[in-house]
Design an enzyme around this catalytic site. Structure first.
Site, PDB file in Angstrom:
ATOM      1  N   CYS A 199       4.040  -3.264   7.422  1.00 51.59           N
ATOM      2  CA  CYS A 199       4.354  -1.975   6.800  1.00 51.59           C
ATOM      3  C   CYS A 199       3.195  -1.529   5.902  1.00 51.59           C
ATOM      4  CB  CYS A 199       5.668  -2.051   6.033  1.00 51.59           C
ATOM      5  SG  CYS A 199       6.337  -0.414   5.630  1.00 51.59           S
ATOM      6  N   SER A 240       2.486  -1.698   1.931  1.00 50.65           N
ATOM      7  CA  SER A 240       2.914  -2.054   0.573  1.00 50.65           C
ATOM      8  C   SER A 240       1.727  -1.972  -0.367  1.00 50.65           C
ATOM      9  CB  SER A 240       3.489  -3.473   0.569  1.00 50.65           C
ATOM     10  OG  SER A 240       3.380  -4.024  -0.728  1.00 50.65           O
ATOM     11  N   ASP A 267      11.166  -4.337  -1.215  1.00 53.16           N
ATOM     12  CA  ASP A 267      11.963  -3.204  -1.710  1.00 53.16           C
ATOM     13  C   ASP A 267      12.997  -3.693  -2.706  1.00 53.16           C
ATOM     14  OD1 ASP A 267      10.960  -2.427   1.137  1.00 53.16           O
ATOM     15  OD2 ASP A 267      11.344  -0.568   0.047  1.00 53.16           O
ATOM     16  N   ASN A 303      12.886  -6.343   2.635  1.00 56.31           N
ATOM     17  CA  ASN A 303      11.656  -5.576   2.886  1.00 56.31           C
ATOM     18  C   ASN A 303      11.779  -4.905   4.252  1.00 56.31           C
ATOM     19  OD1 ASN A 303       8.984  -4.759   2.020  1.00 56.31           O
ATOM     20  ND2 ASN A 303       8.168  -6.122   3.594  1.00 56.31           N
ATOM     21  N   ARG A 344       7.080   7.616  -0.190  1.00 57.05           N
ATOM     22  CA  ARG A 344       7.671   6.342   0.229  1.00 57.05           C
ATOM     23  C   ARG A 344       6.907   5.164  -0.374  1.00 57.05           C
ATOM     24  NH1 ARG A 344       4.096   4.175   2.747  1.00 57.05           N
ATOM     25  NH2 ARG A 344       5.373   2.306   2.709  1.00 57.05           N
ATOM     26  N   GLY A 345       7.491   3.960  -0.151  1.00 49.81           N
ATOM     27  CA  GLY A 345       6.945   2.761  -0.782  1.00 49.81           C
ATOM     28  C   GLY A 345       7.723   2.584  -2.074  1.00 49.81           C
ATOM     29  N   ALA A 346       8.309   1.398  -2.241  1.00 49.37           N
ATOM     30  CA  ALA A 346       9.243   1.202  -3.358  1.00 49.37           C
ATOM     31  C   ALA A 346       8.650   1.564  -4.728  1.00 49.37           C
ATOM     32  CB  ALA A 346       9.727  -0.241  -3.345  1.00 49.37           C
ATOM     33  N   GLY A 347       7.384   1.230  -4.944  1.00 52.31           N
ATOM     34  CA  GLY A 347       6.757   1.513  -6.232  1.00 52.31           C
ATOM     35  C   GLY A 347       6.579   3.011  -6.444  1.00 52.31           C
TER      36      GLY A 347
HETATM   37  P1  RI2 Z   1       5.208  -1.000  -2.424  1.00 54.39           P
HETATM   38  C1  RI2 Z   1       8.287   0.137   1.732  1.00 54.39           C
HETATM   39  O1  RI2 Z   1       9.472   0.773   2.142  1.00 54.39           O
HETATM   40  C2  RI2 Z   1       7.983  -1.092   2.559  1.00 54.39           C
HETATM   41  O2  RI2 Z   1       9.131  -1.816   2.937  1.00 54.39           O
HETATM   42  C3  RI2 Z   1       7.110  -1.836   1.585  1.00 54.39           C
HETATM   43  O3  RI2 Z   1       6.945  -3.197   1.929  1.00 54.39           O
HETATM   44  C4  RI2 Z   1       7.897  -1.643   0.307  1.00 54.39           C
HETATM   45  O4  RI2 Z   1       8.366  -0.300   0.370  1.00 54.39           O
HETATM   46  C5  RI2 Z   1       7.176  -1.898  -0.970  1.00 54.39           C
HETATM   47  O5  RI2 Z   1       6.136  -0.970  -1.134  1.00 54.39           O
HETATM   48  P2  RI2 Z   1       9.474   2.277   2.783  1.00 54.39           P
HETATM   49  O6  RI2 Z   1       9.548   3.229   1.607  1.00 54.39           O
HETATM   50  O7  RI2 Z   1       6.037  -0.666  -3.610  1.00 54.39           O
HETATM   51  O8  RI2 Z   1       8.271   2.468   3.643  1.00 54.39           O
HETATM   52  O9  RI2 Z   1       4.596  -2.371  -2.525  1.00 54.39           O
HETATM   53  O10 RI2 Z   1      10.749   2.330   3.584  1.00 54.39           O
HETATM   54  O11 RI2 Z   1       4.169   0.081  -2.128  1.00 54.39           O
END
Ligand code: RI2
Length: 330
Positions: A133, A135, A202, A212, A20-23
């Site tokens: 969250c 990020s 996101d 986000n 998880r995390g968009a990146g």
């Molecule tokens: P980075 C996450 O989504 C959060 O919303 C976080 O702020 C965003 O991705 C960006 O994350 P999820 O996958 O790319 O937890 O900065 O639903 O790590």
């Protein structure tokens, strides 16, 4: 078509949020394309192209909101399709796909570092920061500021229902940063002590609105009321070219069982539970977006989109106008 087990595992990992995390989602998707390409056993070019496109579709259908996912896949597939008329065999096509996937991963990691360096300049000694969250882009800024010797304090929300705030506090504490975990509902109270809010994204829309983790827009509202600056840390591959042509970003709605137990849901069949995973913060509530290309006001999102995705946008527009022409000549 035979999809490798390793690729299905990555797709499942994204869907279930183990990845998880968009990146990270974007890098994993690029990596899945690379693995799929390496594991391809056939030798017909057309079949290879169909195979890679099928893999891309499987990955695209895992989570709908983070635009980093389609942007990463497009980064790889578009490089293949642009050269398609000049490719003579599978080997050549494979080299393009695998090379582009590796390039995306390297660029993504570099962007994360640069965001840290650029964003840290906006953090002052003694700043109190609030984040939401987990990020990696927001953490890159916070950790770089700390590494530079700035004495900072961080408040991190729990981030119900999946509690990604726990990951954030563990990371920050392991670096030696003064960090306090708070329930999401404590944000407005704590905001009185906060100097800056830093969150990730996101997706960033053409009008500068940021999608986000659910709760971000409430935090931005509380910050606005308290006159606290809100910074969004986001790589340019989180900007959505489709929004230029009027598309809306889909807000993912996840299972109610992430909010309450399955036993509770079974016991109370008349109670509806909703679990939207993201919300939209309008540009008016954001002071700046920190990207690897520099700090921009959210209203300048369209400039980033035109610079980075000009050809993608022209392509969309061309497709729209030719399908419209088709409609009118029917
Ligand atoms: P980075 C996450 O989504 C959060 O919303 C976080 O702020 C965003 O991705 C960006 O994350 P999820 O996958 O790319 O937890 O900065 O639903 O790590």
């Amino acid at each position: 078509m035979n999809i490798p087990k390793e690729v299905l595992e990555i797709a499942d990992g994204i869907r279930s949020m183990k990845i998880r995390g968009a990146g990270r989602i974007a890098r994993s998707a690029a990596n899945a394309l690379k693995i799929a390409s390496e594991m391809y056993t056939g030798n017909t070019l057309n079949e290879y192209i169909e195979y890679i496109k099928t893999i891309a579709d499987v990955l695209l259908n895992t989570r709908p909101t983070a635009v980093s996912l389609p942007n990463a896949i497009n980064f790889v597939i578009s490089r293949l399709m642009r050269k398609i008329d000049y490719i003579s065999d599978v080997e050549e096509a494979r080299n393009i796909v695998e090379g582009a996937a590796s390039e995306f991963i390297v660029r993504s990691k570099e962007a994360l570092k640069l965001i840290g360096v650029i964003g840290a300049k906006r953090i002052r000694d003694e700043d109190v920061i609030l984040t939401h969250c987990n990020s990696s882009a927001a953490l890159s800024v916070i950790m770089k500021a700390y590494e530079e010797g700035k004495n900072i304090k961080v408040f991190a929300t729990e981030t119900r229902p999946k509690f990604q705030g726990i990951i954030t506090v563990k990371i920050l504490a392991s670096k030696g940063i003064d960090v306090t975990l708070i329930p999401d509902s404590a944000v407005r109270l704590i905001m009185k002590k906060v100097d800056k809010v830093i969150v990730g994204a996101d997706a960033v829309a053409a009008n500068g609105a940021v999608v986000n983790k659910i709760g971000t827009s409430q935090i931005a509202l509380a910050a606005h009321e308290a006159r606290v600056r809100v910074f969004v840390a986001a790589e340019t591959y989180k900007f959505s070219p489709a929004t230029v042509t009027g598309e809306l970003i889909i807000i993912e709605e996840r299972k109610p069982s992430e909010v309450v137990s399955t036993a509770f849901l079974e016991e109370h069949p008349k109670i509806r539970v909703r679990n939207p995973a993201f919300d939209v913060t309008p540009a008016d509530y954001i002071d700046a977006i920190i990207t690897e290309k520099g700090v921009i006001p959210p209203q300048a999102a369209i400039l980033i989109l035109k610079e980075e995705y000009g050809w993608v946008i022209s392509d969309y527009l061309l497709r729209i106008s030719s399908s419209e022409e088709g409609e009118t000549t029917k």
